[in-house]
Design an enzyme around this catalytic site. Sequence first.
Site, PDB file in Angstrom:
ATOM      1  N   ASP A 148       0.807  -1.218   0.000  1.00 19.95           N
ATOM      2  CA  ASP A 148       0.000   0.000   0.000  1.00 19.95           C
ATOM      3  C   ASP A 148       0.845   1.275   0.000  1.00 19.95           C
ATOM      4  O   ASP A 148       0.642   2.156  -0.838  1.00 19.95           O
ATOM      5  CB  ASP A 148      -0.932  -0.018   1.218  1.00 19.95           C
ATOM      6  CG  ASP A 148      -1.801   1.215   1.311  1.00 19.95           C
ATOM      7  OD1 ASP A 148      -2.967   1.148   0.900  1.00 19.95           O
ATOM      8  OD2 ASP A 148      -1.318   2.253   1.805  1.00 19.95           O
ATOM      9  N   VAL A 180      -5.255   2.350  -0.099  1.00 19.36           N
ATOM     10  CA  VAL A 180      -5.177   1.799  -1.458  1.00 19.36           C
ATOM     11  C   VAL A 180      -5.556   0.323  -1.439  1.00 19.36           C
ATOM     12  O   VAL A 180      -6.231  -0.172  -2.351  1.00 19.36           O
ATOM     13  CB  VAL A 180      -3.776   2.015  -2.061  1.00 19.36           C
ATOM     14  CG1 VAL A 180      -3.734   1.476  -3.488  1.00 19.36           C
ATOM     15  CG2 VAL A 180      -3.403   3.492  -2.053  1.00 19.36           C
ATOM     16  N   ASP A 181      -5.145  -0.395  -0.402  1.00 23.17           N
ATOM     17  CA  ASP A 181      -5.574  -1.788  -0.246  1.00 23.17           C
ATOM     18  C   ASP A 181      -7.094  -1.864  -0.166  1.00 23.17           C
ATOM     19  O   ASP A 181      -7.725  -2.718  -0.795  1.00 23.17           O
ATOM     20  CB  ASP A 181      -4.980  -2.397   1.031  1.00 23.17           C
ATOM     21  CG  ASP A 181      -3.570  -2.929   0.831  1.00 23.17           C
ATOM     22  OD1 ASP A 181      -3.275  -3.416  -0.275  1.00 23.17           O
ATOM     23  OD2 ASP A 181      -2.784  -2.860   1.776  1.00 23.17           O
ATOM     24  N   TYR A 182      -7.678  -0.995   0.626  1.00 26.27           N
ATOM     25  CA  TYR A 182      -9.135  -1.012   0.813  1.00 26.27           C
ATOM     26  C   TYR A 182      -9.846  -0.742  -0.507  1.00 26.27           C
ATOM     27  O   TYR A 182     -10.776  -1.461  -0.890  1.00 26.27           O
ATOM     28  CB  TYR A 182      -9.556   0.013   1.866  1.00 26.27           C
ATOM     29  CG  TYR A 182     -11.031  -0.030   2.179  1.00 26.27           C
ATOM     30  CD1 TYR A 182     -11.537  -0.936   3.101  1.00 26.27           C
ATOM     31  CD2 TYR A 182     -11.921   0.818   1.536  1.00 26.27           C
ATOM     32  CE1 TYR A 182     -12.895  -1.007   3.380  1.00 26.27           C
ATOM     33  CE2 TYR A 182     -13.286   0.760   1.800  1.00 26.27           C
ATOM     34  CZ  TYR A 182     -13.758  -0.152   2.726  1.00 26.27           C
ATOM     35  OH  TYR A 182     -15.104  -0.216   2.982  1.00 26.27           O
ATOM     36  N   GLY A 185      -9.557  -3.625  -2.828  1.00 29.14           N
ATOM     37  CA  GLY A 185     -10.504  -4.664  -2.436  1.00 29.14           C
ATOM     38  C   GLY A 185     -11.899  -4.376  -2.958  1.00 29.14           C
ATOM     39  O   GLY A 185     -12.596  -5.273  -3.444  1.00 29.14           O
TER      40      GLY A 185
END
Length: 408
Positions: A148, A180-182, A185
Site C-alpha cells: 500500500d 489503497v488496499d481497501y 478490495g
Amino acid sequence: MSALPLSGIKILDLTRVLAGPLSAQMLADLGAEVIKIERPGGGDDARAFGPPYLKDPEGKANNNNSFYLCANRNKKSVTVNIATPEGQDIVRELAKSCDVMMENYKVGDLKRYRLDYESIKAINPGIIYCSVTGFGQTGPYAPRAGYDAILQAMGGLMSVTGHLDGEPGAGPMKVGPSIVDYMTGMNSSIGILAALYHRKANGGEGQHVDVCLFDTVIASLSHYAQIFLVNGQTPPRRGTWGNGGMPAGVFRCTDGELMLVVGNDGQFQRTCGVLGAPELATDPKFLKNNDRVVHGKEIMAIFAGLFLKKPVAYWLEELEKAGVPSGPINDFSQVFNDPHVQSRGMQVKVDHPLQHDLSLIRNAITFSGTPVKDYRAPPLLGADTKDVLATIGYDDAKVETLKAQKIV
C-alpha cells in the site's frame, strides 16, 4: 426474510494480507461461501503483522491479530501447502465446484503449480478468476511486489497529501490507513460481481479479472488527477483544506478543533453571520466561490481568527442551526461512542473462540430486503480443513495422513 444477495456463490480464496482478503470478506458478508486457503503452520501473512493479538485464556501465543481479524470474517479456513503436488491437487479439486477463484501472488507464480487462470479454466470453464497484484498482469512493473505505502507514493497520492507548502512539516505524506488496499478490495469485489452477472446473462462465460493497487490509486485521484490532465499542473498539497468549496479546513477554537466545509455561496453567507462578520459575505474578494478560491489564504486566515473566540461545541451548534456542514475531529473512542454511529450499528459483536464478545466493524452496505445480520468470527487457522475436504471425498483418515505429511 430473503436469502443474502450472494447465497449459492462459492469462492476459493488464495489471497493474503489485506486487499484480496477485504474483497473476499465483502463477498462473504453478502452470502457467498468463501473457502480461505492458508499455509499450514503460519497461515495468512497478515497473522504475523504484529500486535495487538487476542488474549488466549491459557496465556498461549496465537496468530489472531487485529490485521487478520479486520479482513477475514464469515470465511472458512483450510490449510493447504500449495507447493506440494498433493496440495495443488486439493486446490484444483476445490476449484472445480467454485464460481470464483481469487489470488494475489506475484504474476506467474501460480503457473508453476498449475493454479493459474488457464489451468483452472481448463477444468472449470465458467470460473471467474480474480488476480489482485501491486502492478497488474501486464506492463514492465508486473513482476514487482507492491504494498500500500509504495503505491501511495508511486501513484501520486502522497504528492498531494500533507501540510501546505511553506508550513512546518510540509512534504509528501502517507494517508494513515492502508487506503489503497481497501479501495483495491472494493474494485476487486465490483469486478467479480460484474463478471458473475456477465456469466449469468451471457451464456456461462467465465473470465480473468485483473485488479491492481497501481491502477486503483491513480483512478482514485479523480479530480486531482483530472486537473493535471487538463492543465498539466500537479495540484498543491492542501493540508486539511477542502477540495471544492472554500473556505474549508480545520479551525482551532478555544478548546479544540473542528472541520468546516463551506460548499456554496449561501453557506458562506450564513457562516459569516454565525461568525459575527456578515460584511465578509459582500466583500468583492469573497463574493463567489471562485473568488474565495483565488483568495483562499486570506479568507482562511480571517476565519481562523474568528473561530479562536469560542469553544468547539458552541460553533458546531450554531453552524448546525445555520445548515453549514461541520463536525468535530473525533478519535476512535469518540467515533464508536457517537450516538449516530451506535444507532447505525457500525460495531458488531461475534463469538470468537478466544473472545466471546469480539467487536468488529459491520459491512457498510445496508439492504432493505436482504440485510447482512449474522457475522461469523474470523476463523482460527485451519478450523475448517476437515469439513471442507470431506466435500471433495477426503475422509478423516486421509486428512490425518496429509497432516502428518504437512500437506494440510
